[in-house]
Design a protein around this motif. Structure first.
Motif, PDB file in Angstrom:
ATOM      1  N   CYS A 101      -3.141   2.018  -0.552  1.00 44.36           N
ATOM      2  CA  CYS A 101      -2.713   0.838   0.211  1.00 44.36           C
ATOM      3  C   CYS A 101      -1.254   0.478  -0.060  1.00 44.36           C
ATOM      4  O   CYS A 101      -0.619  -0.203   0.761  1.00 44.36           O
ATOM      5  N   ALA A 102      -0.734   0.897  -1.207  1.00 44.17           N
ATOM      6  CA  ALA A 102       0.665   0.628  -1.536  1.00 44.17           C
ATOM      7  C   ALA A 102       1.532   1.845  -1.249  1.00 44.17           C
ATOM      8  O   ALA A 102       2.564   2.050  -1.884  1.00 44.17           O
ATOM      9  N   ALA A 111       1.498  -3.357   3.552  1.00 46.17           N
ATOM     10  CA  ALA A 111       0.828  -2.962   2.313  1.00 46.17           C
ATOM     11  C   ALA A 111       0.012  -4.118   1.743  1.00 46.17           C
ATOM     12  O   ALA A 111      -1.112  -3.926   1.267  1.00 46.17           O
ATOM     13  N   VAL A 112       0.567  -5.308   1.801  1.00 43.21           N
ATOM     14  CA  VAL A 112      -0.151  -6.483   1.313  1.00 43.21           C
ATOM     15  C   VAL A 112      -1.401  -6.727   2.140  1.00 43.21           C
ATOM     16  O   VAL A 112      -2.498  -6.940   1.609  1.00 43.21           O
ATOM     17  N   ALA A 113      -1.263  -6.695   3.470  1.00 47.10           N
ATOM     18  CA  ALA A 113      -2.409  -6.941   4.351  1.00 47.10           C
ATOM     19  C   ALA A 113      -3.499  -5.907   4.138  1.00 47.10           C
ATOM     20  O   ALA A 113      -4.693  -6.236   4.071  1.00 47.10           O
ATOM     21  N   LEU A 114      -3.110  -4.642   4.010  1.00 46.71           N
ATOM     22  CA  LEU A 114      -4.097  -3.579   3.828  1.00 46.71           C
ATOM     23  C   LEU A 114      -4.778  -3.700   2.467  1.00 46.71           C
ATOM     24  O   LEU A 114      -5.985  -3.466   2.351  1.00 46.71           O
ATOM     25  N   THR A 115      -4.039  -4.076   1.442  1.00 43.84           N
ATOM     26  CA  THR A 115      -4.635  -4.265   0.116  1.00 43.84           C
ATOM     27  C   THR A 115      -5.663  -5.385   0.143  1.00 43.84           C
ATOM     28  O   THR A 115      -6.760  -5.259  -0.417  1.00 43.84           O
ATOM     29  N   LEU A 116      -5.317  -6.496   0.792  1.00 43.47           N
ATOM     30  CA  LEU A 116      -6.260  -7.611   0.880  1.00 43.47           C
ATOM     31  C   LEU A 116      -7.511  -7.213   1.640  1.00 43.47           C
ATOM     32  O   LEU A 116      -8.618  -7.657   1.314  1.00 43.47           O
ATOM     33  N   VAL A 166       3.281  -4.924  -4.809  1.00 46.12           N
ATOM     34  CA  VAL A 166       2.421  -5.422  -3.731  1.00 46.12           C
ATOM     35  C   VAL A 166       1.598  -6.611  -4.233  1.00 46.12           C
ATOM     36  O   VAL A 166       1.498  -7.640  -3.556  1.00 46.12           O
ATOM     37  N   LEU A 167       1.025  -6.490  -5.412  1.00 50.93           N
ATOM     38  CA  LEU A 167       0.230  -7.594  -5.965  1.00 50.93           C
ATOM     39  C   LEU A 167       1.097  -8.820  -6.224  1.00 50.93           C
ATOM     40  O   LEU A 167       0.652  -9.958  -6.021  1.00 50.93           O
ATOM     41  N   LEU A 188      -7.388  -9.481  -8.216  1.00 50.63           N
ATOM     42  CA  LEU A 188      -7.099  -8.070  -7.984  1.00 50.63           C
ATOM     43  C   LEU A 188      -6.357  -7.461  -9.174  1.00 50.63           C
ATOM     44  O   LEU A 188      -6.609  -6.311  -9.551  1.00 50.63           O
ATOM     45  N   THR A 189      -5.462  -8.223  -9.781  1.00 54.82           N
ATOM     46  CA  THR A 189      -4.710  -7.698 -10.921  1.00 54.82           C
ATOM     47  C   THR A 189      -5.627  -7.534 -12.130  1.00 54.82           C
ATOM     48  O   THR A 189      -5.454  -6.607 -12.931  1.00 54.82           O
TER      49      THR A 189
END
Length: 382
Positions: A101-102, A111-116, A166-167, A188-189
């Motif tokens: 995702c990153a 990248a942020v949207a996909l990670t979430l 990204v996080l 997430l972290t």
């Protein structure tokens, strides 16, 4: 319905499908279908193995979609290889999804949207609410991101630094709607820290906890910003502060200093001071020196100028500030603060008003406008 359980299982189920050969976009769609089915079925008939149930349903949804799409006929050959029902391996591929995702081919916002979505398990609606954009806009952004990463396979270890950035972006978005992005970033972290042994992951987690601990004191009842020096420290979350400092100390003990550990060390010194007057600014300047050495960041240099102004006096701070580009974001606000500390109220008032015009958000603009008005009033009554 245990929403937290579904969110924690989402990345693991998605990773299983991708490992089996499904492309990312199709796998993510199948997992979302399985989650919808779980919400419908589980309350009345909860499965003994929730992850196995989700994997089975999602894989069948994927195969159904593959069979229905003649353009993807090659995937139909994998239907004969469908694994028999049974326990799903316990390996957690969440970390692998973080790296996917990153991916460097994605923009930071994508990248942020996909990670979430993929790792955080949030719905498109929830992400759109958090970012204050229409759901359709966010859906397009996520779809483009999924298509971008669908062709990639991660055969080598990913870039931890990219994942951390990204996080950090997620954390800095704050919160709105029904999703608290700061709390989500911490969750997430924590996941990442449990999956990878890296001092910078610990540094980022400590930094988030220390900043988040001051959250309740950052705004007044009317919503206006409260500067750090004026915050009611009794409202700080001492449990989060203690946890953050403990995590940071363990990371620093490994003697592999990184930028997030240095930032966390600054936050820890602020958190450790019982009053603003007791803040150890000399040590904060030393940590900013380390941060500048590590990153060369203009933002770190700007923050260092503020710290120098507190440790060695406002004139020293202004001298440090003079070495920086005036176009740097918040440069004018820092100049206003240092001029006020130096007793030059007319210049400070003018700079506060100028900084308010440049402010990146309404809350900061209102705060700087009030600062200018306060000094102008003081001048008029002097």
């Amino acid at each position: 319905m245990d929403e937290a359980l579904l969110r924690s299982l989402t990345p693991r189920v998605l990773a299983v499908l991708v490992r089996r050969g499904a492309d990312f976009a199709a796998a993510e769609d199948a997992v979302q279908d399985a989650l919808v089915e779980a919400v419908r079925v589980w309350p009345a008939d909860p499965p003994e193995d929730p992850k196995g149930w989700l994997v089975t349903v999602a894989w069948r949804r994927f195969l159904d979609a593959a069979r229905a799409d003649t353009a993807r006929r090659r995937r139909q050959d994998r239907a004969d290889g469908e694994p028999a029902p049974g326990p799903v391996p316990s390996a957690d591929d969440t970390l692998w999804l973080y790296f996917l995702c990153a991916h460097p081919s994605l923009t930071p916002s994508s990248a942020v949207a996909l990670t979430l979505r993929a790792v955080g398990g949030l719905t498109t609606r929830q992400i759109a609410q958090a970012y204050l954009v229409p759901e359709a806009t966010m859906a397009q952004r996520i779809s483009r991101a999924k298509r971008t990463v669908s062709g990639f396979r991660l055969d080598r270890p990913g870039d931890v630094a990219t994942v951390l950035r990204v996080l950090y972006l997620v954390f800095n978005e704050g919160y709105s709607g029904d999703v608290d992005l700061a709390a989500e970033a911490i969750r997430l972290t924590r996941q990442l820290a449990a999956a990878v042994d890296h001092p910078e992951v610990s540094g980022l987690l400590a930094l988030m906890l220390l900043h988040h601990a001051r959250r309740d004191a950052r705004t007044a009842p009317d919503g206006s910003l409260v500067p750090l020096a004026e915050q009611d420290r009794s409202r700080w979350d001492t449990r989060s502060i203690a946890e953050g400092i403990g995590i940071l100390q363990a990371a620093l003990a490994r003697d592999r200093l990184g930028e997030f550990q240095a930032q966390a060390a600054v936050a820890a010194l602020h958190a450790d001071a019982l009053t603003a007057a007791e803040t150890d600014w000399v040590q904060i300047v030393e940590w900013y020196d380390e941060l500048v050495r590590l990153t060369g960041s203009p933002v770190a240099r700007l923050n260092r100028a503020v710290a120098v102004g507190e440790a060695d006096g406002p004139r020293a701070g202004l001298a440090a500030l003079a070495e920086l580009d005036p176009a740097l974001p918040r440069h004018t606000a820092v100049a206003a603060h240092l001029h006020e500390r130096a007793g030059d109220l007319p210049t400070a008032a003018r700079l506060y008003a100028e900084a308010a015009f440049k402010a990146p958000n309404l809350a900061e603009r209102d705060h700087l406008t009030r600062q200018a008005a306060r000094l102008n009033t003081a001048e008029d009554t002097a």
